[in-house]
Design a protein around this motif. Sequence first.
Motif, short mmCIF file in Angstrom:
data_model
loop_
_atom_site.label_atom_id
_atom_site.label_comp_id
_atom_site.label_asym_id
_atom_site.label_seq_id
_atom_site.Cartn_x
_atom_site.Cartn_y
_atom_site.Cartn_z
N THR A 158 0.81 -1.21 0.00
CA THR A 158 0.00 0.00 0.00
C THR A 158 0.85 1.27 0.00
O THR A 158 0.36 2.34 -0.37
N ASP A 159 2.11 1.18 0.41
CA ASP A 159 2.99 2.35 0.33
C ASP A 159 3.32 2.69 -1.12
O ASP A 159 3.55 3.85 -1.47
N ARG A 170 1.42 1.46 -3.83
CA ARG A 170 0.19 1.52 -4.62
C ARG A 170 -0.91 2.10 -3.73
O ARG A 170 -1.76 1.39 -3.20
N PRO A 171 -0.89 3.43 -3.53
CA PRO A 171 -1.92 4.06 -2.70
C PRO A 171 -3.30 3.75 -3.25
O PRO A 171 -3.51 3.62 -4.45
N LEU A 225 -5.07 1.05 -2.33
CA LEU A 225 -5.41 -0.32 -1.98
C LEU A 225 -5.75 -0.40 -0.49
O LEU A 225 -5.17 0.32 0.33
N ALA A 226 -6.66 -1.29 -0.15
CA ALA A 226 -7.02 -1.47 1.25
C ALA A 226 -5.84 -2.05 2.03
O ALA A 226 -5.03 -2.82 1.46
N PRO A 227 -5.69 -1.70 3.31
CA PRO A 227 -4.60 -2.25 4.12
C PRO A 227 -4.54 -3.78 4.10
O PRO A 227 -3.46 -4.35 4.21
N ALA A 267 -4.74 -5.68 1.66
CA ALA A 267 -3.93 -6.15 0.53
C ALA A 267 -2.47 -6.27 0.93
O ALA A 267 -1.78 -7.21 0.52
N ALA A 268 -1.99 -5.32 1.73
CA ALA A 268 -0.60 -5.39 2.21
C ALA A 268 -0.41 -6.60 3.12
O ALA A 268 0.65 -7.25 3.09
N THR A 276 -8.70 -6.74 -2.16
CA THR A 276 -8.77 -5.59 -3.07
C THR A 276 -10.18 -5.32 -3.58
O THR A 276 -10.39 -4.41 -4.38
#
Length: 333
Positions: A251-252, A254-255, A257-259, A261-262, A291
């Motif tokens: 997510t850092d 690809r802003p 995306l929901a947390p 996803a990370a 996602t």
Amino acid sequence: MTANDMSLYTGQPSGPVGKQIAGYRVEQVLGRGGMAVVYRAKDLRLDRTVALKLIAPERARDDTFRRRFTHESRVAAAIDHPHIVPIFEAGETDGVLYIAMRYVSGLDLRALLDRDGPLPVATALRIAAQVASALDAAHEHDLVHRDVKPGNILVAAGTDSDHPEHVYLTDFGLTKKSLSLSGFTTAGEFVGTLDYMAPEQISGRPVDGRCDLYSLACVVYETLAGCPPFERDEDVALLWAHQYDQPPPLTDRRPGLAPAAADVMAKALAKVPEDRYDSCLEFVAALRVATGQHAPAPSSKDPRPRRISANLWPPPEPPAWARPVFRGPPGGP
């Protein structure tokens, strides 16, 4: 090896186009790597276009490699899967080892990323799901690919708007039976590509399908973030990072995306295989949920062959010209 054979391997301007090897006429260089070169070629016997992979001469002279090449080509050819490039033939002629495969028209994922940069989430997940399906099929045969990377993922046109891409996983030439194998060859060389290599490959531990899952996660990370999870100036630093450093959260890079996803990506990139997902498709399914993406609806064009009902009786008679090859059960007519 003759000068002509060498020019076929190296692709020198003196060149390969128009030359023949093992019943194939070479037409164009498609790609070149450290131990092989791939050409588009014409199968003169069946009048079809194929991808013809020739192995470097020094490899062909290695008896251990030759045995491994023969075995692995046969095993890979035995896997019948819609997302694995079919192998038509593998053999040797005039000291040259070769593999003839289906020619896939389109870009590989490396070229696609170089051209377009990070992909839309839906596109990245469609591609990931197809590669995951191919890898899980290989793992069911107790095979590990060990070199999953964008250059080994071919992206062709799909069948319809719900399936705009058809993806093939290629280059199973480095597969081996999964047990008792590490990331090294008998010559002490790495098998795999550093940007996508699992920690257990680097450390020389035995590998299984979770090694490919890690590599797939690195590829998916790149399709979404625009770069692999680890970037270092030196190979040694990159090897260290895969083993000991934590990747930047997806997510850092690809802003939007929901947390979650990370979290999914972090699990797939776990240093210890036991901490990862149990299968590649399980990983992709978790990423779809995280996602907010859903699998595409089934196509109205069913690609599976229709089966004849088992209740049809009596079975249809073969044509007259084919009857001599049919025999009844023992003791029957």
